[in-house]
Design a protein around this motif. Sequence first.
Motif, PDB file in Angstrom:
ATOM      1  N   GLY A 102      22.992   2.108   2.901  1.00 55.08           N
ATOM      2  CA  GLY A 102      23.609   0.866   3.732  1.00 55.08           C
ATOM      3  C   GLY A 102      22.655  -0.044   3.796  1.00 55.08           C
ATOM      4  N   ALA A 103      23.475  -1.012   3.587  1.00 52.98           N
ATOM      5  CA  ALA A 103      22.870  -2.506   3.738  1.00 52.98           C
ATOM      6  C   ALA A 103      22.078  -2.758   5.252  1.00 52.98           C
ATOM      7  N   GLN A 104      20.963  -3.429   5.183  1.00 45.81           N
ATOM      8  CA  GLN A 104      20.213  -3.526   6.568  1.00 45.81           C
ATOM      9  C   GLN A 104      20.013  -5.040   6.505  1.00 45.81           C
ATOM     10  N   HIS A 105      20.267  -5.554   7.769  1.00 45.37           N
ATOM     11  CA  HIS A 105      20.062  -6.977   7.867  1.00 45.37           C
ATOM     12  C   HIS A 105      19.079  -7.268   9.016  1.00 45.37           C
ATOM     13  N   GLY A 106      18.626  -8.651   9.323  1.00 45.47           N
ATOM     14  CA  GLY A 106      17.707  -8.901  10.271  1.00 45.47           C
ATOM     15  C   GLY A 106      16.323  -8.630  10.157  1.00 45.47           C
ATOM     16  N   LEU A 107      15.580  -8.177  11.338  1.00 51.60           N
ATOM     17  CA  LEU A 107      14.368  -7.484  10.993  1.00 51.60           C
ATOM     18  C   LEU A 107      14.181  -6.291  10.319  1.00 51.60           C
ATOM     19  N   ASP A 108      15.421  -5.295  10.533  1.00 48.14           N
ATOM     20  CA  ASP A 108      15.220  -4.007   9.657  1.00 48.14           C
ATOM     21  C   ASP A 108      15.236  -4.374   8.333  1.00 48.14           C
ATOM     22  N   GLY A 109      16.123  -5.356   7.827  1.00 46.58           N
ATOM     23  CA  GLY A 109      16.306  -5.740   6.315  1.00 46.58           C
ATOM     24  C   GLY A 109      14.925  -6.133   5.949  1.00 46.58           C
ATOM     25  N   LEU A 110      14.422  -7.099   6.734  1.00 46.14           N
ATOM     26  CA  LEU A 110      13.148  -7.481   6.352  1.00 46.14           C
ATOM     27  C   LEU A 110      11.917  -6.769   5.918  1.00 46.14           C
ATOM     28  N   ALA A 111      11.856  -5.626   7.258  1.00 45.10           N
ATOM     29  CA  ALA A 111      11.000  -4.745   7.087  1.00 45.10           C
ATOM     30  C   ALA A 111      11.007  -3.616   5.677  1.00 45.10           C
ATOM     31  N   ASN A 112      12.387  -3.371   5.493  1.00 47.38           N
ATOM     32  CA  ASN A 112      12.685  -2.601   4.383  1.00 47.38           C
ATOM     33  C   ASN A 112      12.209  -3.538   3.259  1.00 47.38           C
ATOM     34  N   LEU A 113      12.392  -4.655   2.896  1.00 47.49           N
ATOM     35  CA  LEU A 113      12.070  -5.538   1.953  1.00 47.49           C
ATOM     36  C   LEU A 113      10.308  -5.483   1.804  1.00 47.49           C
ATOM     37  N   ILE A 114       9.805  -5.684   2.808  1.00 48.57           N
ATOM     38  CA  ILE A 114       8.268  -5.541   2.574  1.00 48.57           C
ATOM     39  C   ILE A 114       7.812  -4.253   2.418  1.00 48.57           C
ATOM     40  N   THR A 115       8.015  -3.293   2.949  1.00 48.27           N
ATOM     41  CA  THR A 115       7.527  -1.731   2.690  1.00 48.27           C
ATOM     42  C   THR A 115       7.994  -1.280   1.810  1.00 48.27           C
ATOM     43  N   HIS A 116       9.215  -1.699   1.007  1.00 47.09           N
ATOM     44  CA  HIS A 116       9.725  -0.941  -0.035  1.00 47.09           C
ATOM     45  C   HIS A 116       9.945  -1.655  -1.332  1.00 47.09           C
ATOM     46  N   THR A 117       9.662  -3.147  -1.175  1.00 44.47           N
ATOM     47  CA  THR A 117       9.554  -3.697  -2.523  1.00 44.47           C
ATOM     48  C   THR A 117       8.510  -4.445  -2.742  1.00 44.47           C
ATOM     49  N   LEU A 118       8.007  -5.377  -1.758  1.00 44.80           N
ATOM     50  CA  LEU A 118       7.143  -6.288  -1.807  1.00 44.80           C
ATOM     51  C   LEU A 118       5.728  -5.765  -1.724  1.00 44.80           C
ATOM     52  N   VAL A 119       5.508  -4.745  -0.969  1.00 42.27           N
ATOM     53  CA  VAL A 119       4.056  -4.282  -1.002  1.00 42.27           C
ATOM     54  C   VAL A 119       4.028  -3.216  -2.249  1.00 42.27           C
ATOM     55  N   PRO A 120       4.879  -2.320  -2.755  1.00 44.02           N
ATOM     56  CA  PRO A 120       4.677  -1.847  -3.838  1.00 44.02           C
ATOM     57  C   PRO A 120       4.390  -2.620  -5.107  1.00 44.02           C
ATOM     58  N   SER A 121       5.164  -3.812  -5.216  1.00 42.01           N
ATOM     59  CA  SER A 121       5.156  -4.635  -6.627  1.00 42.01           C
ATOM     60  C   SER A 121       3.845  -5.332  -6.474  1.00 42.01           C
ATOM     61  N   LEU A 122       3.539  -5.978  -5.217  1.00 38.17           N
ATOM     62  CA  LEU A 122       2.307  -6.747  -5.246  1.00 38.17           C
ATOM     63  C   LEU A 122       1.110  -5.999  -5.454  1.00 38.17           C
ATOM     64  N   THR A 123       1.152  -4.474  -4.681  1.00 33.36           N
ATOM     65  CA  THR A 123      -0.049  -3.747  -4.937  1.00 33.36           C
ATOM     66  C   THR A 123      -0.273  -3.501  -6.540  1.00 33.36           C
ATOM     67  N   LEU A 124       0.899  -3.010  -7.154  1.00 28.84           N
ATOM     68  CA  LEU A 124       0.739  -2.830  -8.727  1.00 28.84           C
ATOM     69  C   LEU A 124       0.019  -4.155  -9.156  1.00 28.84           C
ATOM     70  N   PHE A 125       0.714  -5.249  -8.938  1.00 28.54           N
ATOM     71  CA  PHE A 125       0.165  -6.490  -9.857  1.00 28.54           C
ATOM     72  C   PHE A 125      -1.189  -6.584  -9.267  1.00 28.54           C
ATOM     73  N   TRP A 126      -1.648  -6.494  -8.126  1.00 28.79           N
ATOM     74  CA  TRP A 126      -3.083  -6.699  -7.634  1.00 28.79           C
ATOM     75  C   TRP A 126      -4.116  -5.618  -8.467  1.00 28.79           C
ATOM     76  N   TRP A 127      -3.435  -4.393  -8.803  1.00 24.25           N
ATOM     77  CA  TRP A 127      -4.317  -3.635  -9.700  1.00 24.25           C
ATOM     78  C   TRP A 127      -4.459  -3.939 -11.240  1.00 24.25           C
ATOM     79  N   LEU A 128      -3.219  -4.492 -11.510  1.00 21.99           N
ATOM     80  CA  LEU A 128      -3.087  -4.788 -13.035  1.00 21.99           C
ATOM     81  C   LEU A 128      -4.245  -6.086 -13.216  1.00 21.99           C
TER      82      LEU A 128
END
Length: 211
Positions: A102-128
């Motif tokens: 289900g789509a999430q909005h507001g703070l819940d959507g932001l938290a999802n974006l950070i923990t499930h998308t930004l942190v995984p992708s940025l951690t990978l980029f950092w390592w590379l």
Amino acid sequence: MRTTTASWTVTPLARTAAQLLAAITLAGLIIRVILATEQFGSFFSGVSHLFQFFTIATNTLVLWVMGSMSLNRPVHRILQHATVVSIVGVGIIFHALLSHAGAQHGLDGLANLITHTLVPSLTLFWWLAFADLRSTRWRDSLFSLIWPSAYCVYALVRAEYSNFYPYPFINLETLGWIGLLKSVGNLSLAFLVLALLTIAYARTYAKLILK
């Protein structure tokens, strides 16, 4: 000034990037804690609920690893790689299996974006970008199975008392023991393949570009 260990060298740029990633990860966790506190009525109940999830546990691991390097405390290459594999696995599992919830909005959507998308992708980029890719070894992939395996044991033990299974693929009540073993085996295989792919890329890049 550069701080060295036998396995890794912290450069000023790597340290700055780690500080930024630690800040982003911390922001996502804080938002999650605020939302959980509101939902469950107390800080401790909210945190207790959150730490049933692999996403939260692994984001916390990223925070610790990046926070350590932000403070000029190098982390061994094996733990760096295992952390990358685990958090990238978080992103892949969420987007492949769980994002349809289900789509999430507001703070819940932001938290999802950070923990499930930004942190995984940025951690990978950092390592590379900053890890010592020349030092990667094929056997490192086995260490990448420790964190997901330990989590599965932990989640199942907690579920015995709480009767709450955070993910359908480790729900013993619906899967049964045979189904659970198959599910955990498939997850372990997926993490192993991801670990081998990242190592293959690192070794190839180091051989062709960093020689």
